[in-house]
Scaffold this motif. Structure first.
Motif, PDB file in Angstrom:
ATOM      1  N   UNK A   9       0.295 115.830 -38.623  1.00  0.00           N
ATOM      2  CA  UNK A   9       0.070 114.378 -38.569  1.00  0.00           C
ATOM      3  C   UNK A   9      -1.412 114.043 -38.692  1.00  0.00           C
ATOM      4  N   UNK A  10      -2.282 114.909 -38.177  1.00  0.00           N
ATOM      5  CA  UNK A  10      -3.726 114.690 -38.332  1.00  0.00           C
ATOM      6  C   UNK A  10      -4.128 114.776 -39.802  1.00  0.00           C
ATOM      7  N   UNK A  11      -3.538 115.740 -40.514  1.00  0.00           N
ATOM      8  CA  UNK A  11      -3.856 115.903 -41.938  1.00  0.00           C
ATOM      9  C   UNK A  11      -3.341 114.704 -42.731  1.00  0.00           C
ATOM     10  N   UNK A  12      -2.122 114.245 -42.430  1.00  0.00           N
ATOM     11  CA  UNK A  12      -1.563 113.078 -43.117  1.00  0.00           C
ATOM     12  C   UNK A  12      -2.444 111.854 -42.869  1.00  0.00           C
ATOM     13  N   UNK A  13      -2.886 111.667 -41.630  1.00  0.00           N
ATOM     14  CA  UNK A  13      -3.777 110.547 -41.317  1.00  0.00           C
ATOM     15  C   UNK A  13      -5.094 110.648 -42.084  1.00  0.00           C
ATOM     16  N   UNK A  14      -5.620 111.877 -42.206  1.00  0.00           N
ATOM     17  CA  UNK A  14      -6.866 112.079 -42.955  1.00  0.00           C
ATOM     18  C   UNK A  14      -6.659 111.775 -44.431  1.00  0.00           C
ATOM     19  N   UNK A  56      -4.508 109.664 -45.662  1.00  0.00           N
ATOM     20  CA  UNK A  56      -4.410 108.200 -45.740  1.00  0.00           C
ATOM     21  C   UNK A  56      -5.808 107.575 -45.735  1.00  0.00           C
ATOM     22  N   UNK A  57      -6.677 108.071 -44.858  1.00  0.00           N
ATOM     23  CA  UNK A  57      -8.040 107.552 -44.752  1.00  0.00           C
ATOM     24  C   UNK A  57      -8.808 107.730 -46.058  1.00  0.00           C
ATOM     25  N   UNK A  58      -8.729 108.934 -46.637  1.00  0.00           N
ATOM     26  CA  UNK A  58      -9.472 109.224 -47.867  1.00  0.00           C
ATOM     27  C   UNK A  58      -8.920 108.413 -49.035  1.00  0.00           C
ATOM     28  N   UNK A  76      -6.715 112.535 -58.244  1.00  0.00           N
ATOM     29  CA  UNK A  76      -6.799 111.477 -57.226  1.00  0.00           C
ATOM     30  C   UNK A  76      -6.209 111.868 -55.879  1.00  0.00           C
ATOM     31  N   UNK A  77      -6.051 113.173 -55.647  1.00  0.00           N
ATOM     32  CA  UNK A  77      -5.655 113.647 -54.319  1.00  0.00           C
ATOM     33  C   UNK A  77      -6.941 114.052 -53.584  1.00  0.00           C
ATOM     34  N   UNK A 115       2.961 112.350 -46.930  1.00  0.00           N
ATOM     35  CA  UNK A 115       2.242 111.103 -47.227  1.00  0.00           C
ATOM     36  C   UNK A 115       2.940 110.330 -48.354  1.00  0.00           C
ATOM     37  N   UNK A 116       3.306 111.031 -49.431  1.00  0.00           N
ATOM     38  CA  UNK A 116       3.977 110.400 -50.569  1.00  0.00           C
ATOM     39  C   UNK A 116       5.336 109.844 -50.137  1.00  0.00           C
ATOM     40  N   UNK A 117       6.072 110.590 -49.303  1.00  0.00           N
ATOM     41  CA  UNK A 117       7.366 110.104 -48.801  1.00  0.00           C
ATOM     42  C   UNK A 117       7.197 108.832 -47.985  1.00  0.00           C
ATOM     43  N   UNK A 118       6.157 108.793 -47.161  1.00  0.00           N
ATOM     44  CA  UNK A 118       5.884 107.585 -46.373  1.00  0.00           C
ATOM     45  C   UNK A 118       5.616 106.394 -47.282  1.00  0.00           C
TER      46      UNK A 118
END
Length: 142
Positions: A80-85, A87-89, A102-103, A129-132
């Motif tokens: 979840x920390x990686x997914x949040x990161x 999202x931030x980037x 673009x990743x 992230x893509x699923x979200x």
């Protein structure tokens, strides 16, 4: 003898029976138990070098944020920390932090989360992230 002011860590959710095993790339390792085998007290005192990894693995701290959760009520994990990161980037859209596709660059994510992100971890988090994004695109049903 342990420092009485040192924080005592609790195992990550799901690891209560055996404790959370923490292994560093330096070869050092320890285990976080719900009840310390050293003094029988709740939680385990661990050396400073393991604390960042303990938090990243989802370990709680006795008396402070024991059941650490994110805004959605989910347990905070490395994933979840990686997914949040990610999202931030992505939201920042800084071309220097993005690969040609673009990743986000893995090294940028590692810097944000505070631990080395592997390609496998990145790919799994990117899929999440893509699923979200796909789940958030459609209109909400009542």
């Amino acid at each position: 003898m342990s420092n009485t002011n040192a924080p005592r860590f609790l195992p990550a959710r799901g690891d209560e029976a055996e404790g959370t095993h923490i292994a560093l790339t330096s070869g050092h390792a320890c285990r976080v138990h719900a009840v310390s085998p050293v003094d029988g007290e709740r939680g385990t005192c661990i050396p400073d070098r393991f604390r960042r990894e303990a938090v990243a693995l989802g370990c709680g701290i006795v008396g402070i944020d024991e059941n650490k959760t994110s805004d959605q009520g989910k347990k905070t994990t490395k994933q979840s920390l990686i997914v949040d990161a990610i999202r931030t980037v992505v939201e920042k859209d800084d071309k220097e932090q993005l690969q040609g596709d673009d990743r986000p660059k893995v090294e940028v994510l590692s810097e944000i989360v505070g631990f080395n992100v592997t390609t496998t971890q990145f790919n799994k988090a990117w899929g999440e992230f893509v699923n979200e994004l796909e789940n958030d695109d459609g209109p909400e049903e009542a």
